[in-house]
Design an enzyme around this catalytic site. Structure first.
Site, PDB file in Angstrom:
ATOM      1  N   LYS A 197      44.261  34.601  44.681  1.00 43.17           N
ATOM      2  CA  LYS A 197      45.180  35.379  45.669  1.00 43.17           C
ATOM      3  C   LYS A 197      46.543  34.916  45.422  1.00 43.17           C
ATOM      4  CE  LYS A 197      41.666  38.092  46.993  1.00 43.17           C
ATOM      5  NZ  LYS A 197      40.665  37.550  46.149  1.00 43.17           N
TER       6      LYS A 197
HETATM    7  C1  LIG Z   1      38.970  43.392  48.248  1.00 41.32           C
HETATM    8  C2  LIG Z   1      38.500  42.296  48.727  1.00 41.32           C
HETATM    9  N1  LIG Z   1      37.921  42.010  49.869  1.00 41.32           N
HETATM   10  C3  LIG Z   1      37.033  40.805  50.375  1.00 41.32           C
HETATM   11  C4  LIG Z   1      36.925  39.762  49.494  1.00 41.32           C
HETATM   12  C5  LIG Z   1      36.523  38.628  49.856  1.00 41.32           C
HETATM   13  O1  LIG Z   1      37.394  37.461  49.920  1.00 41.32           O
HETATM   14  P1  LIG Z   1      37.022  36.006  49.963  1.00 41.32           P
HETATM   15  O2  LIG Z   1      36.607  35.599  48.561  1.00 41.32           O
HETATM   16  O3  LIG Z   1      37.918  35.239  50.473  1.00 41.32           O
HETATM   17  O4  LIG Z   1      35.810  35.955  50.660  1.00 41.32           O
HETATM   18  C6  LIG Z   1      37.830  39.977  48.341  1.00 41.32           C
HETATM   19  C7  LIG Z   1      37.875  38.780  47.121  1.00 41.32           C
HETATM   20  O5  LIG Z   1      37.959  38.959  45.989  1.00 41.32           O
HETATM   21  C8  LIG Z   1      38.483  41.372  47.580  1.00 41.32           C
HETATM   22  O6  LIG Z   1      38.905  41.299  46.577  1.00 41.32           O
END
Ligand SMILES: Cc1ncc(COP(=O)(O)O)c(C=O)c1O
Length: 400
Positions: A197
């Site tokens: 990110k």
């Molecule tokens: C659109 C979206 N929502 C939720 C998530 C979940 O994030 P995390 O990896 O921090 O749990 C991601 C992760 O890539 C994502 O791209």
């Protein structure tokens, strides 16, 4: 020699080292803070998490924030804190990471999908409106790859139908909609600090909300349902006693993680500027290629955070499919990502809801064609030139 039997000409100068599609930008300040944290004697949730949380809330212009172990955890807690549960319908986008749908399932609710616009990749508000039923309780729009969804009409829909709006802002740290940062709207929004990110805490997430009761519920549920934080129990003035109000989860962020975030956050705007410059270089370099459909800006005022650079392949102009293009790039030592296979095409969802790929035609179209090319602040122009040359070469050799 016929065209088919001629051996392929050698590929143009190939990289000797693999270029990753994503790489975090971690500086000396982050490393020193992690070391200091480890030497301090307090490495789990504590003062550094508290500082990162308030810094992040101030940056996005959010009223309250609560740091968690991931955006997945944050979305799960946001649904629970808003009282979404069995039998409730939650409208979201098929073009997302599957975590968005998984958490809806995990609280016993029913995901209802609204198709996207294949040009901007964002959820379509008219599709959302069409999917509202008496059982709809929430909408989770996804600010896809760093551009914002059209929030105003979604806020109107939520108000008109008394629905909860939870923004999946995993891609949207630093994204702006009509001059305001994502996180500052009267909703609950959830950010991700996964290493690919725009800023990272290793793994981590942040729930930002305008609702005092939601904040209190998230704080309770993220740490066993205990009524007091561990570090407040263990410091000199604290009492080691605690009560349990409800069985909760273990979704807290650590001080070791927040140590990174504290120093990543002040760099976020510069990171976005660097990503934008590189994205614009790609756009210029690929403008004449009929094998690519280039990313398009949303048709309302926005700041794109350029989390990902995701052109679509014009399959009709190519003799090979997306998987073959990705394999060709890898063979040239260029890393690529796939963000994402549309969620309704995974076995679990296909079988449970009898969804067919064409139920959401634009998401399916994008799902078959999307690729993520390397994009991160430390990507050098020379490395990016290798990506550009490889893409151009593959496009030319595989031209229909
Ligand atoms: C659109 C979206 N929502 C939720 C998530 C979940 O994030 P995390 O990896 O921090 O749990 C991601 C992760 O890539 C994502 O791209």
């Amino acid at each position: 020699m016929t065209e088919a039997s001629r051996p392929p000409s050698p590929r143009p100068t190939e990289r000797t080292s693999f270029l990753p599609f994503s790489r975090p930008t971690i500086g000396d300040a982050e490393i020193a803070e992690v070391v200091e944290c480890m030497r301090s004697g307090w490495i789990t949730t504590g003062p550094r998490v508290e500082r990162f949380t308030s810094d992040f809330a101030a940056y996005v212009g959010g009223r309250h924030a609560s740091a968690v172990s991931s955006a997945t955890a944050g979305l799960h807690l946001a649904l629970l804190a808003h009282g979404i549960g069995p039998g409730d319908e939650v409208i979201t986008s098929p073009m997302t990471f599957v975590a968005t749908l998984n958490v809806i399932e995990l609280v016993g609710a029913i995901p209802v999908l609204a198709d996207i616009d294949r040009r901007t990749l964002q959820i379509r508000v008219d599709e959302v409106a069409r999917r509202i039923t008496p059982r709809t309780r929430a909408i989770i729009p996804v600010h896809f790859v760093g551009q914002p969804v059209d929030l105003d009409p979604l806020l109107d829909l939520a108000r008109a139908h008394d629905l909860v709006l939870i923004e999946d802002a995993a891609h949207a740290a630093g994204t702006e909609y009509k001059g305001r940062r994502i996180g500052s709207f009267p909703t609950t929004s959830v950010f991700s600090f996964h290493p690919n990110k725009n800023i990272t805490t290793g793994e981590g997430g942040m729930v930002v909300t305008h609702d005092d009761a939601v904040l209190a519920r998230v704080a309770l549920l993220k740490f066993h349902g205990m009524s007091r934080d561990a570090w407040k129990r263990f410091d000199k003035a604290g009492s080691p006693r605690y009560d349990v109000d409800v069985p909760g989860y273990k979704y807290n962020m650590l001080d070791m993680q927040a140590a990174l975030g504290i120093h990543q956050l002040p760099k976020l705007d510069a990171f976005i500027a660097a990503r934008r410059r590189l994205a614009e270089r790609y756009q210029t370099a690929f403008r004449d290629l009929d094998a690519l459909i280039l990313p398009e800006p949303v048709p309302y005022p926005a700041r794109h955070a350029w989390h990902l650079y995701t052109p679509l392949l014009e399959l009709e102009a190519l003799t090979i499919d997306r998987d073959a293009v990705m394999a060709e790039l890898k063979a040239r030592n260029i890393g690529v990502g796939l963000h994402y296979t549309a969620a309704h095409e995974f076995s679990y969802y296909r079988e449970r809801y009898r969804w067919c790929p064409d139920d959401f035609p634009d998401a399916h179209f994008v799902s078959e064609r999307i690729v993520s090319l390397p994009l991160y602040p430390s990507l050098s122009d020379a490395d990016q030139d290798d990506v550009i040359a490889a893409v151009r070469d593959i496009a030319q050799r595989s031209r229909r």
